[in-house]
Design a protein around this motif. Sequence first.
Motif: not given
Lengths: 446, 553
Positions: B512-527
């Motif tokens: 989740l952290y990688q998706l949100g804060f490293q790949q800037n995919a916050f929607g995906l990270a939230s899912a």
Amino acid sequence: MRVRTSVAVALGAVLAVSACSSTNNNSGSSTSGSPSASASTETVSLSWRTRPDNQAEADVYKKISDEITAQNIGLKLSYQAGNSEGSPYQDKLKTELAAGTAPDVFWIPGSDIADFAKAGLLLNFASQATSQGLNPSDFYSGPMDQLQVDPASGQKSDTYLWGIPRDVSTFALYLNLDLIDKAGAENPIELAKNGQWTWEKFSEVAQKITKAGGTGVKGFGANSWWANYGYFINAAGGSFFKDNRTACNLDSPESVNGMKFFKGLYDSGAAVKFGEDSEPPFKAGKVGMFMNGRWATPGSREIKDFNWDVAPLPTGPAPGGNWQFWGAYVINAKTANPDAAVKLVKALTSPEIQNEIASLGANIPSRNDQALVDKFLTYTPPANNQAFIDGIQNNAVAEGPLWQGNWPAFDKASNDRINALMNGQITLDNYAKTVCPAVNAAGAFK
Amino acid sequence: MSIAAPPQESAAPAAAPPPDTEGRFRSRLRLVEVWHVVLALASAFVLANVAGAVWKLDSLPRTLLGVIGVVGLVANLAVLWPIRRRRHVARAFSFTMLYGAVLGSVAMLGQTLSLYEGLDVFAGAFQRAIWQLVIVFVGIAWWVVARRVEKKASPGSAGAASARWLGRLGLGVAAVGAVWWLIVIDIPAGLAYIADAYRSTATLSTVLLVLAVGSVLAARVMWSQDAARWFRATAKQSDRMIGWMYLSPNLVGFLAFFAFPLAFSLVISFFQWNGLTAPTFVGLRNYGATLTDPLFHQSLTNIFWFMVLAVPLSVVSALILAVLINTNYPGVKLYRAVFFVPSVAGVIGVTLIWKGLFNAQTGTINWAIGEWGSKVNAILPGDPLPERVEIGWLSDPSVPFGLPQVWWLPSIALITVVIVFAWSQFGFNTVLFTAGLQSIPRELYEAAELDGANAWQRFRNVTVPSLGATTFFVTATTVILCLQLFDIVYALNQPNPVGFPNNATLTPVVYLYQLGFQQNAFGLASAVAWVLFILIFFFTLAQFRRQRAEVES
């Protein structure tokens, strides 16, 4: 009850005021001495932040902030110390940008420039830079090629300026001279001076150190993030990208050859196990040649148990191939004072301040200025600072963002494949076949 | 808004107040009504400035302000109707709105005056002036002790007088320490900073200050006994208001820092969003991408193995240790404290120490294994054990003991994380088990002994069943902590990418952290976060039901 309430209110007020006093102290003791005098109508208050490499740098940045404020050039600065290396500096910054509370001027790594600029977070200050005499050509072209880019086309354009590099760095081999002597190996510094510092010699020295060093000693050590294996790819004539950084080139024969040599070093037993942090064993005197950037110099200066110096990276099948690392001061697109922010960037990247930061040992000035280079060479140890300058000036590959892609996705996907290769989970052939499809599937070039 | 003197009414509606009191209150109530209109206008002004951002979500602060504007406008106008009708609900409704206005104004004033920046570096001020603070606390402690002595002494005696004098001296010491503290933290600079910030944002700051002060005064009116009488509030209704007031600091924190982010992440999980620019609605696509991503599957596999290994290790070892230290031998309390230390030590600091111990080249653990091998080889013929090992505790993604390299078996690197987690967790679990053991009646053991049960039988048939509830709690909390694993992996992996090597330590939260804060995919990270939430919820529910049934049986 009233007394208690009053005490509570007073304590709260004191806390708030003292919190601000600590902020003010961060931004400058000179302002605290004459707060009202400095708040003239012409003075603009700006906040700025950078990521220091260590506490000594953090202290110097604070002092620099005070000095700029004290110069009475119309800037009243509030310096916000960023987290040091390895801490989630970018995580905090992105959160603040989303919340609209980020500083006016801040530092970001070179690989983040494109993502930030494309998201509209950075000010294009090309025109202000021209009017204020901030000349991009005064800086190394590697970083500037990535900072003067039209986001729409991904091509260099003088009408864009997204930042000015704070400093640069590059890899060198940190040498344990005692281990090299003990092994009877040729000194890499001398080999480099004679033009004989090739991959073959490098491998030979690493093997000799490993054999002669005794229990637990390795000839070579490196960390496992992208630039470490990236150097071997570059020096073999390969590269991460092709077609003007719009496609994956990790599967080209040259790139694969670079990985073959890199893996061979580990398979021969001459290197610290892939993925282990090589810095502690180097400092413990267990590694003969440790590949790292200029930022490892302050830590290496603490070594007392053996003699050390630095050598340039060996020459592979292709000339150069070292990295030119950089990060840049950029301006928040939402700043209320763009002209003052440009003035601050100009001040922060002045020759004097670059020299002051470089004297601490962790960085190299980003200005392509021989006078600064000459001064940098005097900041010893290591004695052979020229190795870093050679790394930058000899066909270095500038660390860079993907203006037409997604660097984090590229880094993650390629790193996974390279890990699998280095840990023996896949063969070199399998790596060559799967690395670019994996990178593409991760959306690196969407 | 003091809650020191809450209105106390009888169960029946309050009797009518004297006419002059009622008249005064009526006038003040009119002012409160006017103030609600002012707040509604302020809300409308905010809304007008950010209207475009409310639904576009292109700027989180503007969107939030928009939502606050809508709520403020509607609620401040709506509250006028029950006030006019003297409905008792109007008092709570109005007070809530005014309380919110105070909090909102003060929070925005803090932002306008840059107070949060100051708080951000407040630790620095504490570091500079820590000794002065110690003097303050010593002085206060001195005063408290002297006051107690004074109270115990005979009134008017020489002892009481001396204690009073000493108490004043203690207060004097505290005052000197406080003044010194203020000097060291440079209070004039702080005042100048606030004054400067106020000058540069004079209009906005003044408006916010007026809104805050006005709302405090209006809230005092609605809190008063006169208001309780006017709106015919019963004692129960007044008590309820007091209860909510006491609850409010926690509730506000919960809503602002937990409930709102939770709800926001649910909303954003249906969008493609980089956290910085306007999001794009993608429906359930993020959930589909999550459930079909091999990396997510790998993170689930890793966390499954992590739980299988870490839960028994940190629960069973804690139970055994608790039984061992549940004695009254001298010094056993010290042992309990020592075992608890890992639980209160900073996770990152502890993990960095473990990282040094696990280093393949220079780590103590590999060295100790080698030394142990040397000792064994000195005794046994044929040197069966290696005398030098380079186990890649942190870097080896292979399966231990030469087992087949299949993706669904745990790696050496993951087992390392298990060891660090179990070590940092078992002390806390030991304390819980110790508390559980001490609540088991001695009579049960005595009866078992009379029946001829040996130590194992007493443990098996008395201790274990009696600890059912404790075991359930310890297991449930450990499982939840396992599923939330992040910090240990993050620190152990430095300077490598998180999840290293080759995703062998990738957990759902790391993913989740990688998706949100490293790949800037916050929607995906939230899912991912919501999928993880559902997994934890059902897992805990199933565990709760099963173990509750066991405990009850």
